[in-house]
Each structure stands twice: as C-alpha cells, then as structure tokens.
Design a protein around this motif. Structure first.
Motif, mmCIF file in Angstrom:
data_model
loop_
_atom_site.group_PDB
_atom_site.id
_atom_site.type_symbol
_atom_site.label_atom_id
_atom_site.label_comp_id
_atom_site.label_asym_id
_atom_site.label_seq_id
_atom_site.Cartn_x
_atom_site.Cartn_y
_atom_site.Cartn_z
ATOM 1 N N TYR A 148 66.726 35.953 13.753
ATOM 2 C CA TYR A 148 66.544 34.535 14.131
ATOM 3 C C TYR A 148 65.183 34.336 14.803
ATOM 4 O O TYR A 148 64.397 33.487 14.395
ATOM 5 C CB TYR A 148 67.667 34.096 15.073
ATOM 6 C CG TYR A 148 67.324 32.856 15.850
ATOM 7 C CD1 TYR A 148 66.963 32.930 17.188
ATOM 8 C CD2 TYR A 148 67.314 31.615 15.224
ATOM 9 C CE1 TYR A 148 66.605 31.800 17.889
ATOM 10 C CE2 TYR A 148 66.954 30.476 15.917
ATOM 11 C CZ TYR A 148 66.609 30.579 17.255
ATOM 12 O OH TYR A 148 66.238 29.460 17.945
ATOM 13 N N LEU A 199 76.476 30.663 27.011
ATOM 14 C CA LEU A 199 77.188 30.688 28.291
ATOM 15 C C LEU A 199 77.854 29.375 28.658
ATOM 16 O O LEU A 199 79.073 29.366 28.940
ATOM 17 C CB LEU A 199 76.218 31.086 29.408
ATOM 18 C CG LEU A 199 76.834 31.149 30.813
ATOM 19 C CD1 LEU A 199 77.898 32.240 30.901
ATOM 20 C CD2 LEU A 199 75.757 31.376 31.870
ATOM 21 N N GLN A 215 83.785 36.390 29.879
ATOM 22 C CA GLN A 215 83.283 37.772 29.936
ATOM 23 C C GLN A 215 81.836 37.690 30.425
ATOM 24 O O GLN A 215 81.006 37.056 29.769
ATOM 25 C CB GLN A 215 83.305 38.446 28.561
ATOM 26 C CG GLN A 215 84.684 38.953 28.117
ATOM 27 C CD GLN A 215 85.547 37.840 27.612
ATOM 28 O OE1 GLN A 215 85.072 36.958 26.914
ATOM 29 N NE2 GLN A 215 86.831 37.844 27.986
ATOM 30 N N ARG A 230 68.534 33.442 33.382
ATOM 31 C CA ARG A 230 67.914 32.636 32.353
ATOM 32 C C ARG A 230 67.367 31.337 32.945
ATOM 33 O O ARG A 230 67.786 30.913 34.023
ATOM 34 C CB ARG A 230 68.947 32.281 31.254
ATOM 35 C CG ARG A 230 69.462 33.471 30.451
ATOM 36 C CD ARG A 230 68.398 34.094 29.580
ATOM 37 N NE ARG A 230 68.924 35.150 28.734
ATOM 38 C CZ ARG A 230 69.050 36.417 29.094
ATOM 39 N NH1 ARG A 230 68.702 36.778 30.319
ATOM 40 N NH2 ARG A 230 69.517 37.331 28.258
ATOM 41 N N ARG A 291 75.747 42.718 26.524
ATOM 42 C CA ARG A 291 75.768 42.298 25.112
ATOM 43 C C ARG A 291 74.537 42.884 24.430
ATOM 44 O O ARG A 291 73.419 42.774 24.935
ATOM 45 C CB ARG A 291 75.761 40.768 25.033
ATOM 46 C CG ARG A 291 75.726 40.177 23.641
ATOM 47 C CD ARG A 291 75.927 38.677 23.646
ATOM 48 N NE ARG A 291 74.834 37.995 24.354
ATOM 49 C CZ ARG A 291 74.763 36.659 24.442
ATOM 50 N NH1 ARG A 291 75.690 35.881 23.945
ATOM 51 N NH2 ARG A 291 73.734 36.107 25.088
ATOM 52 N N ASP A 294 70.659 41.656 24.576
ATOM 53 C CA ASP A 294 70.335 40.830 25.744
ATOM 54 C C ASP A 294 69.236 41.475 26.580
ATOM 55 O O ASP A 294 69.168 42.705 26.667
ATOM 56 C CB ASP A 294 71.585 40.666 26.627
ATOM 57 C CG ASP A 294 72.396 39.459 26.220
ATOM 58 O OD1 ASP A 294 71.966 38.763 25.280
ATOM 59 O OD2 ASP A 294 73.457 39.202 26.810
HETATM 60 C C1 WQD Z 1 72.824 33.367 28.677
HETATM 61 C C2 WQD Z 1 73.249 34.434 29.684
HETATM 62 C C3 WQD Z 1 74.214 36.364 28.648
HETATM 63 C C4 WQD Z 1 77.769 34.232 27.151
HETATM 64 C C5 WQD Z 1 70.460 32.084 23.470
HETATM 65 C C6 WQD Z 1 70.052 32.574 22.103
HETATM 66 C C7 WQD Z 1 69.493 31.484 21.309
HETATM 67 C C8 WQD Z 1 68.509 30.634 22.057
HETATM 68 C C9 WQD Z 1 68.755 30.511 23.562
HETATM 69 C C10 WQD Z 1 67.754 28.984 20.556
HETATM 70 C C11 WQD Z 1 72.907 35.848 29.224
HETATM 71 C C12 WQD Z 1 75.252 35.651 29.515
HETATM 72 C C13 WQD Z 1 76.557 34.530 27.751
HETATM 73 C C14 WQD Z 1 78.963 34.794 27.669
HETATM 74 C C15 WQD Z 1 77.688 35.920 29.352
HETATM 75 N N1 WQD Z 1 68.645 29.353 21.487
HETATM 76 N N2 WQD Z 1 76.527 35.368 28.840
HETATM 77 N N3 WQD Z 1 78.881 35.625 28.764
HETATM 78 O O1 WQD Z 1 71.246 34.762 25.013
HETATM 79 O O2 WQD Z 1 69.726 33.669 26.738
HETATM 80 O O3 WQD Z 1 69.777 32.834 24.432
HETATM 81 O O4 WQD Z 1 70.134 30.745 23.725
HETATM 82 O O5 WQD Z 1 66.697 29.438 20.356
HETATM 83 O O6 WQD Z 1 70.607 30.708 20.906
HETATM 84 O O7 WQD Z 1 69.053 33.528 22.186
HETATM 85 O O8 WQD Z 1 71.735 32.452 25.928
HETATM 86 O O9 WQD Z 1 73.834 31.378 26.649
HETATM 87 O O10 WQD Z 1 73.969 33.308 25.015
HETATM 88 O O11 WQD Z 1 73.341 33.747 27.408
HETATM 89 O O12 WQD Z 1 77.634 36.677 30.328
HETATM 90 O O13 WQD Z 1 80.107 34.558 27.145
HETATM 91 O O14 WQD Z 1 74.672 34.406 29.836
HETATM 92 O O15 WQD Z 1 74.333 37.779 28.790
HETATM 93 O O16 WQD Z 1 72.557 36.614 30.384
HETATM 94 P P1 WQD Z 1 70.618 33.552 25.571
HETATM 95 P P2 WQD Z 1 73.294 32.682 26.180
#
Ligand code: WQD
Length: 345
Positions: A148, A199, A215, A230, A291, A294
């Motif tokens: 992606y 998240l 989780q 983030r 994950r 990450d």
């Molecule tokens: C945020 C934090 C997870 C879910 C995503 C993708 C991509 C981009 C931006 C478009 C991290 C933690 C998450 C959960 C958790 N969008 N988490 N439990 O991975 O920073 O980026 O969004 O370009 O879609 O790269 O976002 O919301 O998935 O995770 O602990 O069930 O929350 O480890 O630290 P991410 P996220």
C-alpha cells in the motif's frame, strides 16, 4: 469550472466534499463504491443543501472516466480514490498496484488530454521509512514497508516525473498521518468493512458493545507507556487541508509534499483514556503482541503546511473522540440503509 473529486464517497472524500461545497466550489464526484456507500453522498447533499453530479465509475474504465471530462469543465482534481488497507495490500499486492497505480495513470492521462494540470493527491505517512527520527518532516527518509505504502510512493514519484516533463503541472502531495473523528452532525464518519483494522473505529465498536475488548498491539515500545504513538488528526481538519492545497495548486505551478498532522503524538492507552474520559464509556482492553509491520512512534512536523498552505489542525483529541463516538452511536451499522439494518436484525 468544477473540482473533480475521485473517491468522494469515502471517509476522507465525503468530509472533503462538505468543505468544498460549503466554500462555494462546484464539484463532480467519481467513486466505484468498492469501499464506500452512495449514502454518504446523499448525506453530503443534505448537510450542505448543495447538489452535484456523482458517477459510480472505476478509474480503470477509461471511457467512463473520459465521459466525465467531456461533460464537465474541470479546473482541478482531488484524487482520493484508492485501496488503503495495509494488511490487505501485503496479501494482495497486485490488486493494490493495479487499482492504485494503473487507476492513477488513467486519470493523469485524461487530465493531460483535457488540459487539466492542477491536482491534490491523497498520499500517506506510510511513505516514510521506519528508520527516521521524529517529528517527521517532508525531507525525512522515504521508504514504504508494504505494498500500500509503495503504491503511494510510486504515485508521488510518477507525479514528480510528470512535472519534470511539463512544468505547468501543479501538484500537492498530502501525506496524511492518522485521520479519526467524524462530522459533528454524526451523519458522516468512518465506516470500515467488517472488523476494523484501525484503532478508533475499533475503540468505538468496543465502547458500544459490538466488539468484546480492544487488543492493544504491544506495550514494549520505547514510549511513555510502552504502547504505539501516532499523530491523530480530525478528519474535518484534514478535509480543510485539501481546500488549502487546492487554492495553492490553482494559484501556482510546481510539486510539493505536505505533512497533514497535528505534530502531537498520543499512545494507544492515552487514546483509550481520553475516549473513556470524554464519553464516560468503558473500553476494556488486553495487551497482546505487536502487530507485524507496526512501528513504535510516528508523528509529524506539520510546519511546512502551516507556512506554505496557511493550514493548521485545530481540533483536539477530545473533539476527535466525541465526534467518533457520536458517529458510532448514531450509525450502529454505518451507512447500511435502515431497512437493511432491520433485515440484518
Ligand atoms: C494506530 C495505533 C497500532 C488497532 C494506518 C495505516 C493506514 C494509514 C494510517 C492511510 C498503532 C494500535 C490499532 C488495534 C491497536 N492510512 N492499534 N489495536 O497503523 O498507524 O496506520 O492508518 O494511509 O491505514 O497505516 O493506524 O489505527 O491501525 O493503528 O493497538 O486494534 O493503534 O498498533 O500503534 P496505523 P492504526
């Protein structure tokens, strides 16, 4: 003259259409509805009291897209259409390269043929490598770690080459950090298919009882509480960033990348605590393993967008949480029509 919004029915797209219409722009929307619902566009019309043309087409269907350019006088394009699930891109890379890159090539060829050289492109913070320090600036090392992110990086490079070939192109590459939240009306919001990857939608579904517990992916990162940090920004602030970028690409030529973030990082547990505080809801969680893919800490230096676009993210974490919660409670099944919800009961 109209603004063509690709992917305008999506989460970012629908909020951007509201801001464009409220600012007085004429818009035309194309969206293949593969990850969105036309209901969002009906609500955009309801919220703004404005009408616009919508074409349910796929960018890869060149003749369909060409007919839009023939029917409308397009001044600029805001290109949001694209697949964006990181995990899915790892298992289905060809689908992502075909849809995101080939779809963009068809769009840019038609723009060139119709003399449309102004474009705002939806890029992502996932184009940055994992080795860089924080805060991340537009000059930080690039290096996507999944299909992606690589599609976004390749499209950015393609557009830089386009500008070299024809310096009359005017291009803004918007690198989103983590958009969350929803329109304050509760009528627009993030409507993930199935179990949310991101998240905030996961938190709201736990808070409403649709999912059992959150989780938390790892608490052994080098952060204040060990959980991932983030840069979350409100989707309405993000939408308004598109309008600022649109003004710039219409007024100038060149190609520039901009970080759209708050410059403030929050950990997973800080987000959970903020959500519980402002909503009064309980979000049970369990610490699990990290994950795959990450990184620990990712937040922006947004000062270039502030300096050159006059854009800043105003909305804070409380508003992000409250607006996300309102969307969840007003729309327990997302954009599914009420009769479909009833049928699903
Ligand atoms: C945020 C934090 C997870 C879910 C995503 C993708 C991509 C981009 C931006 C478009 C991290 C933690 C998450 C959960 C958790 N969008 N988490 N439990 O991975 O920073 O980026 O969004 O370009 O879609 O790269 O976002 O919301 O998935 O995770 O602990 O069930 O929350 O480890 O630290 P991410 P996220």
């Amino acid at each position: 003259m109209s603004i063509l919004v690709t992917g305008g029915a999506g989460y970012i797209g629908s909020h951007t259409c509201v801001e464009l219409l409220n600012a007085g722009y004429e818009i035309v929307v194309v969206d293949n509805l593969s990850n969105s619902s036309s209901e969002s566009l009906s609500r955009v019309k309801e919220l703004t009291g404005k009408d616009f043309e919508f074409y349910p087409i796929n960018l890869l269907h060149r003749q369909d897209l060409e007919s839009v350019f023939k029917r409308h006088s397009i001044e600029a394009v805001i290109h949001l259409a694209g697949l964006k699930a990181v995990g899915e891109s790892v298992s289905l890379p060809l689908r992502y390269y075909h849809n995101n890159i080939s779809g963009s090539i068809v769009l840019y060829e038609l723009m060139q043929e119709h003399g449309v050289k102004n474009i705002v492109f939806s890029s992502s913070a996932t184009v940055y490598g994992t080795s860089g320090s924080v805060p991340i600036t537009e000059d930080s090392p690039l290096g996507a770690t999944n299909a992606y992110g690589r599609t976004k990086l390749m499209i950015e490079e393609m557009m830089r080459d386009l500008h070299v070939s024809d310096p009359t192109w005017s291009i803004a590459l918007l690198r989103y950090f983590n958009p969350i939240g929803a329109h304050s009306s509760g009528r627009l919001g993030e409507d993930p298919n199935g179990i949310p990857n991101n998240l905030m939608p996961y938190i709201t579904q736990v808070a409403v009882g649709a999912l059992k517990e959150l989780q938390v992916y790892g608490n052994d990162y080098a952060t204040s509480d060990g959980t991932g940090v983030r840069d979350y920004l409100h989707v309405v602030d993000l939408a308004r960033g598109h309008l600022k970028a649109l003004e710039k690409v219409i007024a100038t030529t060149g190609v520039e990348a901009y970080n759209l973030g708050t410059g403030q990082g929050y950990s997973v547990l800080e987000m959970v605590k903020a959500f519980e505080r402002v909503t009064g809801r309980n979000v049970p969680y369990k610490i699990t393993s990290r994950r795959t893919g990450d990184i620990g800490v990712c937040y922006s230096d947004p000062t270039k967008a502030e300096r050159e676009l006059g854009w800043i993210a105003y909305k804070g974490i409380d508003e992000m949480c409250l607006d996300s919660w309102r969307w969840q409670t007003y729309n327990p099944q997302g954009y599914l029509a009420a009769n479909e919800v009833a049928a699903n009961l």
